[in-house]
Design a protein around this motif. Sequence first.
Motif, PDB file in Angstrom:
ATOM      1  N   SER A 157       0.814  -1.221   0.000  1.00 16.02           N
ATOM      2  CA  SER A 157       0.000   0.000   0.000  1.00 16.02           C
ATOM      3  C   SER A 157       0.846   1.269   0.000  1.00 16.02           C
ATOM      4  N   ALA A 158       0.184   2.388  -0.249  1.00  9.53           N
ATOM      5  CA  ALA A 158       0.849   3.696  -0.219  1.00  9.53           C
ATOM      6  C   ALA A 158       1.329   4.031   1.190  1.00  9.53           C
ATOM      7  N   ASP A 159       0.682   3.447   2.227  1.00  3.82           N
ATOM      8  CA  ASP A 159       1.093   3.690   3.612  1.00  3.82           C
ATOM      9  C   ASP A 159       2.471   3.105   3.901  1.00  3.82           C
ATOM     10  N   CYS A 160       2.928   2.214   3.026  1.00  2.37           N
ATOM     11  CA  CYS A 160       4.215   1.554   3.240  1.00  2.37           C
ATOM     12  C   CYS A 160       5.152   1.809   2.053  1.00  2.37           C
ATOM     13  N   SER A 161       4.945   2.933   1.376  1.00  3.39           N
ATOM     14  CA  SER A 161       5.713   3.239   0.168  1.00  3.39           C
ATOM     15  C   SER A 161       7.178   3.501   0.493  1.00  3.39           C
ATOM     16  N   ILE A 162       8.043   3.272  -0.496  1.00  6.31           N
ATOM     17  CA  ILE A 162       9.474   3.583  -0.333  1.00  6.31           C
ATOM     18  C   ILE A 162       9.693   5.091  -0.311  1.00  6.31           C
ATOM     19  N   PHE A 163       8.740   5.849  -0.857  1.00  5.96           N
ATOM     20  CA  PHE A 163       8.863   7.304  -0.951  1.00  5.96           C
ATOM     21  C   PHE A 163       8.357   7.935   0.347  1.00  5.96           C
ATOM     22  N   ASP A 164       9.191   8.755   0.965  1.00  7.50           N
ATOM     23  CA  ASP A 164       8.863   9.389   2.241  1.00  7.50           C
ATOM     24  C   ASP A 164       7.590  10.229   2.114  1.00  7.50           C
ATOM     25  N   PRO A 165       6.543   9.905   2.878  1.00  7.79           N
ATOM     26  CA  PRO A 165       5.279  10.661   2.750  1.00  7.79           C
ATOM     27  C   PRO A 165       5.430  12.141   3.074  1.00  7.79           C
ATOM     28  N   GLN A 166       6.456  12.493   3.850  1.00 11.91           N
ATOM     29  CA  GLN A 166       6.700  13.906   4.165  1.00 11.91           C
ATOM     30  C   GLN A 166       6.930  14.713   2.890  1.00 11.91           C
ATOM     31  N   HIS A 167       7.541  14.068   1.870  1.00 11.26           N
ATOM     32  CA  HIS A 167       7.858  14.765   0.625  1.00 11.26           C
ATOM     33  C   HIS A 167       6.701  14.752  -0.380  1.00 11.26           C
ATOM     34  N   ARG A 168       5.566  14.194   0.015  1.00 13.34           N
ATOM     35  CA  ARG A 168       4.396  14.271  -0.869  1.00 13.34           C
ATOM     36  C   ARG A 168       3.764  15.652  -0.824  1.00 13.34           C
TER      37      ARG A 168
END
Length: 963
Positions: free
Chosen positions: A285-296
């Motif tokens: 899921s997006a909750d466990c993405s490799i991309f740091d959610p802070q940078h979204r």
Amino acid sequence: MPNDRKINSTAACISLMLEGCELKKVRSNSRMYSRFFVLDADMRSVRWEPSKKDSEKAKIEIKSVKEVRVGKKTPVLRSNGLSDQFPDECAFSIIYGDNYESLDLVASSADVVSAWVMGLRYLVSYGKHSPEAPGTGHPSLRTSWISSVFDLADLEKSGHIPVSRAVQLIKALNPGMKTSTIELKFKELQKASERPGMEVACDLFVEAYCELCTRPEIFFLLVQFSSNKEYLGVKDLLMFLEVEQGMEGVTEEKCLEIVSKYEPSKEGREKGYLAIDGFTRYLLSADCSIFDPQHRKVCQDMAQPLSHYYISSAHSACLLEDNFWGRSDISGYISALGLGCRSIELVLWDGPDGEPVVYTSPSAASCVPFRAVVGLIDQHAFTASAYPLILCLVVRCSAPQQRLAAQCLRKTLGEKLYLEPPNPVASYLPSPEELKGRILIKGKKLPPTCEDSEGEVSDEEEGWELARRLGQEDREAPEGGGLRRVRLSRELSELVSLCQAVPFQDFESSRRGQRYWEMCSFSEVEAGRFANECPAELVSYNKRFLSRVYPSPMRIDASNMNPQDFWKCGCQMVAMNYQTPGLMMDLNAGWFRQNGACGYVLRPAIMREEVSYFSANAKDSLPGVPAQLLHLKVISGQNLPKPKGSGAKGEVVEPYVCAEIHGIPADCAEHRTKTALQSGDNPIFDESLEFQINLPELAVLRFVVLDDDYIGDEFIAQYTIPFECLQPGYRHVPLQSLAGEPLPHATLFVHVAITDRRGGGKGHRRGLAGRRGRRVREYTSTKATGIKAIDEVFRTATQPLREATDLRENVQNALVSFKELCGLTPAANMKQCILTVSTWLLHSDSAPSVTLNLAEQYPPMEAQGPIPDLLRKVLTAYETMIQTSRTLIESADAVYGKLIQAQQAGMDFHKELHRIETKEGLRGRKLQKALESFAWNITVLKVRGEGCGDSPALPTLPLPLSL
């Protein structure tokens, strides 16, 4: 292990162990011997043969096993003689007995390791079980849920459903899986059970689902953290998120939210259990993405001057193909603006109907009316980003049509146009935050002395290659090779405020005479020459002024330059051909994915500070900056598509993964995994890669999946991510096509860990030789400027610099020693170490008691009574780590104060530096060296001071232990 054998339960692991298999036994003298290892029928012991020992001695009792380690995690497996003979993922060790002895083994594949480790861990936790028991485990959770799904699909309530419906059902539960794969599995199971036909029963459906939809690598992960080895409870999930995923502030309520969101079974949701299907869904899921959610979302400081940011820039945005025969289309602007592009080039030409047009190819039929382009920009300028848009006008049209263009811009864009004159008192451009929602015009401006309605200005080289092809070059270059002159209307000139285009002369002239609102454009060739010959001057120039780099006119195929070549020198606007996919565009798109994809990325501090030493072409670590290590494990791939146009190979894809680091030259590297042969769409790689990163703020990681072919490896997919946006732990990488479009359900499953590199950025060899080498410590020192007064100030920092290095290195070395004795890698965290020690104690027959007093500031770990030698070594290493941390924390402020004092004293000389240089008679190379040494010293003192002041807080431990 047979390729078609799927390890999807603990029962399958124990079944393999009962059958036995060949493993290589590693002795302390580094020799390896092939032996046949098997689990006894009563599941109480593991035996091996042949052996010189008595048959009763060539065994290990399950109850004596303290721990099972994966990888080279013991002194024997780490030794120099063995470290390169087999991959890390093929090794495992069984720690057993009261003296914590190790049985070190090497398997033929990572799958065999997974099966033995999973089975052993289960037996250690739960003792004797029948082989069927662990397989069913908690049947009411997974099996009941799959059965309930079957019942819903059994509309006739006959106990059977058509195969076609069963296929669609599994496909709906596991998007991305091929229909042919599911159909083949049903045929296999029907044949094996001798129940052919067009319908399937519930038990066969459950079996097919479990075999198709259980990913062994995720099941193995679940087993490591599960209390009952079949699902994660709330406490298990909390431990996984904190220890493995590096999440902070996780609560049981948050874990229940995850269970409620991803667990498919009603019973699991009610009881707070996350079984294998829910766990797999969560990891995907997006909750466990490799991309740091802070940078979204926008997360960087947007109040710095405009020149302190990289700005996403497009060249020939209206072009759909190449620069010569390519078609122009208005949709190119929509696409670029939608991707967060904040600088667009507009080349204005005389239109056939008296109004200016925009086009970049010799085909007149492909031109786009300027009025239409401006209208489009007005609509889409701020849909993807609220920060300022820069329109780079390259004027090739006559003065009358320039007036029409200016009128169009004023009328259409209205108050969005930034027309305020520059503040003559300021020294830097306004910030993106101040310019939110505004459109800036970059172009030529009439000199203040010109009072007419139009006048002559120097022309830019950009756009002349096309003019020659169009046959519109009627203005010859003046004699002597000077700059061309063109007519410019006052109306268009008045629209230019903060981005006034001026010709570049040289760096010294710019330093003395260029004003902050003036900017230069460089051709790719010219900028490349500066980047190679005088990178320090280009970095310094870009601290205050904007610079734009545009592609060479020789790129008639609209290929792209490497933006990193110019980003490393601080060039803010590197104009890219957005219509041309490939590596260079991947780097650009990946880079500007950070900071909310707003099109602005804050440059590294070392490139922004007024006084700092930075060598763009450094091939080693930077002064005073500790390098970082990226530990990357590529585990598996999911739903990989076939390469485009590769019909000749049929269904066979044999992929491998390339991991590339792009950044400063010292960081650029590439490693690849082995090829996964005959693996289908879901290959297992299980390979560990390691990279040293010297400037993390400018590094980009690119994953490329290729199909191994003797004719030529073919592209399958890619994904590019800034190093600063990587999330640690187990993550899925969402793969993209060559054009940067998402590939549905295609992912890579990886593990990411980032640690500091010890020893100032240089690698150490493993084993005894490496350990001896660690005693030779490298210290960063100041450099002589040749000016006595300044050198005396910096000399006072020599001792504090050594102290800062010692404090930091002592802590790092103590941490690594403690981790290694715990059987973990340097990438492990403190929670994993404490968890490992507690597991040893819980599995010990003699039940040694160890207390950890978390009430104290520096928590002691003490033995209560006699303990084994290895455990005593672990406690000693822990005590050393605590004491070195304490020394650092208690000494940091004093050392930091000395370094900052020396730095401030040095900076006091900065304003007077040129006067002192003149007085000392420094010129030419001596002057340049003095300036470089001064900048080096200030940078070293600042970085070391911050590194020393940034004391590593003792970690919050996962649980209060009194064992």
